[in-house]
Each structure stands twice: as C-alpha cells, then as structure tokens.
Design a protein around this motif. Structure first.
Motif, PDB file in Angstrom:
ATOM      1  N   LYS A  99      -6.449  -2.533   4.700  1.00  0.00           N
ATOM      2  CA  LYS A  99      -6.334  -1.836   5.980  1.00  0.00           C
ATOM      3  C   LYS A  99      -6.899  -0.420   5.897  1.00  0.00           C
ATOM      4  O   LYS A  99      -7.548   0.036   6.813  1.00  0.00           O
ATOM      5  CB  LYS A  99      -4.860  -1.738   6.387  1.00  0.00           C
ATOM      6  CG  LYS A  99      -4.340  -2.910   7.203  1.00  0.00           C
ATOM      7  CD  LYS A  99      -2.893  -2.629   7.530  1.00  0.00           C
ATOM      8  CE  LYS A  99      -2.411  -3.289   8.782  1.00  0.00           C
ATOM      9  NZ  LYS A  99      -0.979  -2.952   8.990  1.00  0.00           N
ATOM     10  N   CYS A 100      -6.557   0.290   4.810  1.00  0.00           N
ATOM     11  CA  CYS A 100      -6.878   1.729   4.770  1.00  0.00           C
ATOM     12  C   CYS A 100      -7.614   2.148   3.509  1.00  0.00           C
ATOM     13  O   CYS A 100      -7.890   3.331   3.339  1.00  0.00           O
ATOM     14  CB  CYS A 100      -5.603   2.546   4.925  1.00  0.00           C
ATOM     15  SG  CYS A 100      -4.631   2.643   3.408  1.00  0.00           S
ATOM     16  N   TYR A 104       0.890  -1.595   4.931  1.00  0.00           N
ATOM     17  CA  TYR A 104       0.485  -2.943   4.498  1.00  0.00           C
ATOM     18  C   TYR A 104       1.344  -3.421   3.325  1.00  0.00           C
ATOM     19  O   TYR A 104       1.514  -2.717   2.322  1.00  0.00           O
ATOM     20  CB  TYR A 104      -0.995  -2.964   4.098  1.00  0.00           C
ATOM     21  CG  TYR A 104      -1.447  -4.348   3.682  1.00  0.00           C
ATOM     22  CD1 TYR A 104      -1.633  -5.344   4.637  1.00  0.00           C
ATOM     23  CD2 TYR A 104      -1.620  -4.680   2.343  1.00  0.00           C
ATOM     24  CE1 TYR A 104      -2.002  -6.622   4.269  1.00  0.00           C
ATOM     25  CE2 TYR A 104      -1.993  -5.961   1.964  1.00  0.00           C
ATOM     26  CZ  TYR A 104      -2.180  -6.930   2.938  1.00  0.00           C
ATOM     27  OH  TYR A 104      -2.528  -8.201   2.569  1.00  0.00           O
ATOM     28  N   CYS A 106      -6.505  -1.226  -0.580  1.00  0.00           N
ATOM     29  CA  CYS A 106      -5.819  -1.761   0.602  1.00  0.00           C
ATOM     30  C   CYS A 106      -6.830  -2.315   1.609  1.00  0.00           C
ATOM     31  O   CYS A 106      -7.832  -1.673   1.894  1.00  0.00           O
ATOM     32  CB  CYS A 106      -4.993  -0.649   1.237  1.00  0.00           C
ATOM     33  SG  CYS A 106      -4.251  -1.094   2.804  1.00  0.00           S
ATOM     34  N   CYS A 150       0.847  -1.177   0.000  1.00  0.00           N
ATOM     35  CA  CYS A 150       0.000   0.000   0.000  1.00  0.00           C
ATOM     36  C   CYS A 150       0.883   1.228   0.000  1.00  0.00           C
ATOM     37  O   CYS A 150       1.857   1.301   0.742  1.00  0.00           O
ATOM     38  CB  CYS A 150      -0.889  -0.005   1.237  1.00  0.00           C
ATOM     39  SG  CYS A 150      -1.944   1.444   1.343  1.00  0.00           S
ATOM     40  N   CYS A 195      -0.276   3.189   3.599  1.00  0.00           N
ATOM     41  CA  CYS A 195       0.009   2.706   4.954  1.00  0.00           C
ATOM     42  C   CYS A 195       1.102   1.637   4.861  1.00  0.00           C
ATOM     43  O   CYS A 195       1.711   1.455   3.814  1.00  0.00           O
ATOM     44  CB  CYS A 195      -1.253   2.171   5.640  1.00  0.00           C
ATOM     45  SG  CYS A 195      -1.815   0.566   5.030  1.00  0.00           S
TER      46      CYS A 195
HETATM   47 ZN   LIG Z   1      -3.132   0.878   3.256  1.00  0.00          ZN
END
Ligand SMILES: [Zn+2]
Length: 576
Positions: free
Chosen positions: A397-398, A229, A395, A224, A227
């Motif tokens: 996560k984000c 990841y 992503c 990513c 972030c």
């Molecule tokens: Zn991310």
C-alpha cells in the motif's frame, strides 16, 4: 463454591505432553482434561469460564440483531455434495454411515445446512437482512491437533450467517459483525489485530481474521509499521520491486547466452558463480496439483506461497514433486528451465517481470542461461501473485517496511457472496420482481480457542490471570489457620454475606498451609483474594489482594460484602 467439594484437582507440575502455556496452565488448574488427541472435557472451573465467554458473545450477537437458533450436528452428506465442498474439506470432514446405509457428515461448519434452510423459508427481499447464529459443537478431523485447546477436533463455535439482498447489504452486515467482534474482544480484555485472510476451504471473497499477537501463536501475520496494512502470511502481498539496481537505460534485453555452471545447483551457488544477485535469477519449483505436474517459476530471491498457488490452481491437493518425478517429466532437476519446456503447465509469479536479463537453468546438466527475459524467451500458462511475503519486504500500500509477528486466530469473518446460495437455489425476488441469489457472509469464533488465547495472553509464572469478565469466580476467600478458633466461623459468615451480595466466591475451606492455598489462588487466576488470618482477625479485617497487585490492603469486616462489591464494580468499569 467450597474448594473441598470442587471436582477437578490442581497439579503442581504440568503433564509432560502439554506444549503450550495455556495447555499447561489449564491442565494444572484442573479446568480441562484430555480424552484423546484434540478431544477435551471441560471440568467445572473451565466450564464456568467458557459459559461466561459464551454469554459475552451471545449478548454482542443479539445486540447486532442476530437471532439464535440451533442446527443439527448430523448433516445429510448430500448437502456437502450439493455445495461441492466435501472435496475442499477432504479428510477434515468426519463422515459416517447410518443403519440404512445413508452417509452422514458431522458438521465442521454449517453453511450448507443453513443455506438449505433459508432457501425453504425466505422468498422476498423484504425478509432480509437476516442474521442467524448458533453456539454449538463442531467436528473437524484435524491432521495435527496440538496446543491443548488451540487446535482440536471437537470444539464449540459461535457461527453466524448473514443473508442480504445485495452486495451493499452484505457490506453493512460485515461491518456490523466486525464491530461486534471488536466489542467482544474488548470485553474479554483481549487486544487483537484485524488482518486480511485467505478464505481457504470455505470459499468466497473478502475475509478477515482477528489475531491475538503472541510468541506462542502458530499463525504468522505480516503488517506494515507505516500504515494499517496487515494480513495473514497466507494472504499477504508485498511490492515486488526490481532489486537489481540496474539503471533503466542499461536495461537492454541482452541476447540469451548459455554458460557452463558446473556443480552450481542451488540458487545461491548459481548466482555466486555467475556473479549476479539472487534477485537476478529465476527459480523453478515443481508440484503435483490434484495429480497434475506443474512447473512453477519465481524470482530467485523469493519463496512460493503454497496457499496462493493452491488458490491460483483451484486445486485441493498440492504437494512438491520428487526429484524422480521431475526427471520423469523430462526436466533436469537443478538446471530446470522454462525455456523450451513442452507439454507441462507453467505457472509464474509476477516477480519475473520485475527485473531483466535473468539467469535460469538451461535444462541441461551443468549449464544455465544468462539474459533470460519473459516473454521473449519463454511462455507461461498462468502469471499471478504466488510469492510469500516476508519481514523486510515493502508494503503493497505505502512501500513502508513490513514486519512479521506470531498470532493466534480468535475470529474469522468471510464475505461468501453468492458462491453457496447459488448452489442451493437460495434466491429472493427483488423489488423489480426479479429473482436474485441471496448474498451471504459467515462469521465464526471458536470459544475454546478464545479461552486458551486469553490464558496465553494473560498469565505469569504462578498461573492464570483471568479478566473479571470471564473469571470462574470473582473472589477467592482464603482463611488461614483453620484450627484457630473464630477463623472458620468468621470465614463461613463472610462466605454467606458475599454470596448474598451476588458475588461469586470460591471458598478455600481446606485445612492446608498458606503456601498451598496461595499457590492455588494464583494458579486458578481468580481476580480478588481475601485472606483471613489470626492477625487480620485481631484487627477485625481481611487482606484484599488483586491477582495482579503486590500490595494487600486491609478491608474492615464490618460491611465487607458491600465494600467488595464496590471494588469489583470499579475494577470492571476501569477495564472497559
Ligand atoms: Zn504500509
């Protein structure tokens, strides 16, 4: 070392079979020699580099509390039966039969041997944690050895195994190993990316790989840009958003409708014909998993990740089914449908729940269904994530954008948990006197792969550029015009002085042209070149040129060894 006595010749041209840059340069520099597919000898120059890499690794393992030992290459096959891993390793495991008809395995890794050993010696939680490691030859029958030292069948590996009383202990051991690995790569001047990894045939839970990002890598990482990841593509996840942009109030589940789709067989053709995006279609893919026919269903804009599928099915052999096999299972290839399918195991990617009113085959030649919805219209045996993450996905996560890059894996760490210790009865009595299986981790670095990755990462069109920490020699002493009086005696004197100062010198005492000597110096990648010529001798000096610099400032002959030592020390400290 005198160049004239050195075993191993430099070559002008890379042998035709050398594919990767590191393979070409290591062969040309006379550092390695191939014996068979995926089997190499290290010649003296290459071996010096390998020993230096080994020392860096050993120092960091010892600093982290590791104890070095040596386990056998020849392993009783029974240990592999006990762990069950002879199945998952399959043909990669070399086996042989001894004169008494006992089967033995040639170790591709040592979890079995070391767990059995620890089981015999450790009884109490007080004896833990234990970090045991070795630096030793491993053998794996790779299906496709390639890239010189990058993928081989015989290789030297540092493998460390951690033994803890509980999960919290394992977390600590794992963290300290990750830190030790970071230290090793920093000392080798090798930038790496830490990525989440699949634990593959070894088994276990958390797993990370350390990747050198380079165009020539054969692994792919997804990361990513927003972030931290990052994951190997085998493991990478992504946010499966509904791409149809249909407002949620319009998401009524419409009645299933059969439509004629003559000659539309691929997902793109079907989507185009019906007038929907591929993300509003469902794609069927067929596999054989350990001999069992499996119907896989995934959203039409996505691809199946076979590693995830293999893990989900817990199978060791996975292959695509042929069209004939699909038809034999009573399914109409090209128009396959999970609707009404019977007696077949159906595995779905969870993407089939992001979106609605999908187009899917009608299991009838020339027809598809519109408005197929799970679970209204069909059932599945297993719903999980089996989709391949790709550059441009979101992503997990984000929701930032994911990118992909090629990399070489230069280290791999696993939290094995109790998966192996349980099978060997390796347990301890905890502080309540209760018996618990030991919690394990394992941590590997292939030394030859690491050496090759350094070359992939650090070279130019003239040759290798070794970091000082692992260069076979620190200084290339290069006298020119040996026929001129005073050159050779002066060079001999410098050679002696440098060695006395503890400097590693390759002395090019050959009576060759400056071109030949400079080319070899660049090819071999030795960090500092000292050139003595009739011109520099006149001013009682030598030219001192770093491999990576263009300028070659003069250094006075007076007190030369001390000055060179100072230059090298400064370079080392600026590198760290
Ligand atoms: Zn991310």
């Amino acid at each position: 070392m005198r160049f004239s006595k050195l075993f191993g010749k430099t070559l002008r041209q890379a042998p035709a079979e050398a594919e990767s840059i590191s393979h070409q340069l290591l062969l040309r520099a006379g550092m390695i020699a191939q014996e068979a597919a995926g089997i190499y000898s290290y010649l003296p120059m290459g071996w010096r580099v390998l020993k230096k890499i080994e020392n860096v690794i050993r120092e960091e393992m010892d600093k982290a509390g590791g104890q070095e030992l040596m386990l056998p290459v020849l392993q009783p096959f029974e240990l592999w039966q006990q762990s069950g891993r002879y199945v998952s390793f399959g043909k990669s495991l070399f086996t042989l039969t001894d004169r008494k008809e006992h089967t033995l395995a040639l170790g591709p890794t040592h979890e079995e041997v070391i767990t059995d050993l620890v089981h015999r010696y450790v009884q109490s939680y007080r004896e833990l944690p234990l970090l045991l490691y070795q630096i030793q030859t491993k053998l794996r029958d790779e299906p496709r050895p390639r890239g010189g030292l990058l993928r081989v069948r015989e290789f030297i590996m540092k493998d460390l195994y951690s033994f803890d009383a509980d999960e919290a202990g394992l977390d600590e051991s794992y963290q300290s190993m990750c830190q030790a690995y970071s230290n090793i790569y920093a000392r080798l001047g090798l930038p790496t990316m830490t990525v989440e990894a699949d634990s593959g045939a070894i088994g276990g839970k958390d797993s990370h790989e350390f990747m050198v990002i380079t165009e020539t890598g054969e692994d792919e990482v997804i990361y990513c840009s927003n972030c931290d990841y990052a994951a190997n593509t085998e493991k990478a996840q992504f946010a499966k958003t509904d791409k149809t942009n249909i407002p949620s109030e319009a998401k009524n589940l419409l009645p299933l409708e059969e439509v004629a789709t003559p000659e539309a067989e691929t997902i793109e053709e079907v989507a185009g014909f019906v007038g929907v995006p591929t993300s509003q279609t469902l794609k069927a893919v067929f596999y054989f998993a350990d001999g069992e026919f499996v119907f896989v269903i995934i959203r039409g804009d996505l691809e199946v990740n076979e590693t995830k599928l293999r893990n989900a099915l817990k199978c060791s052999e996975l292959r695509l089914a042929t069209e004939g096999e699909v038809n034999e299972a009573g399914i109409v290839a090209g128009f396959a449908s999970p609707i009404g399918v019977e007696g077949v195991r159906v595995v779905a990617d969870d993407s089939i729940t992001s979106g609605s009113n999908f187009v899917v085959g009608a299991n009838k030649s020339g027809y598809h269904f519109k408005n197929a919805n799970y679970p209204r219209d069909f059932q599945v045996n297993l719903m999980t994530d089996i989709a391949l993450a790709q550059s441009g996905d979101s992503c997990p996560k984000c929701q930032g954008k994911l990118s992909s890059a090629k990399g070489i894996e230069v280290g791999h760490v696993f939290k094995l948990g109790i998966s192996i210790s349980e099978k060997f009865g390796a347990s301890i009595l905890d502080n309540d006197g209760k018996s618990r299986p030991i919690v394990m981790g394992c941590y590997g670095i292939g030394l030859g792969r690491l050496l090759a990755a350094i070359v992939e990462q650090s070279h130019d069109d003239k040759g290798i550029i070794w970091p000082l920490s692992v260069a076979p020699y620190q200084v290339y002493l290069c006298p020119l015009s040996l026929d001129k009086s005073a050159i050779l005696p002066t060079a001999e004197k410098i050679y002696q002085e440098l060695q006395k100062e503890g400097i590693e010198v390759l002395f090019d005492d050959r009576d060759d042209s400056p071109g030949v000597k400079f080319n070899d110096a660049d090819l071999l990648g030795i960090p500092l070149r000292l050139t003595l010529s009739p011109r520099t001798l006149q001013s009682q000096s030598v030219e001192a040129k770093w491999r990576t610099e263009k300028e070659a400032p003069l250094l006075p002959l007076d007190n030369l060894a001390v000055q060179v030592k100072k230059l090298l020390d400064e370079a080392v400290s600026s590198q760290l």
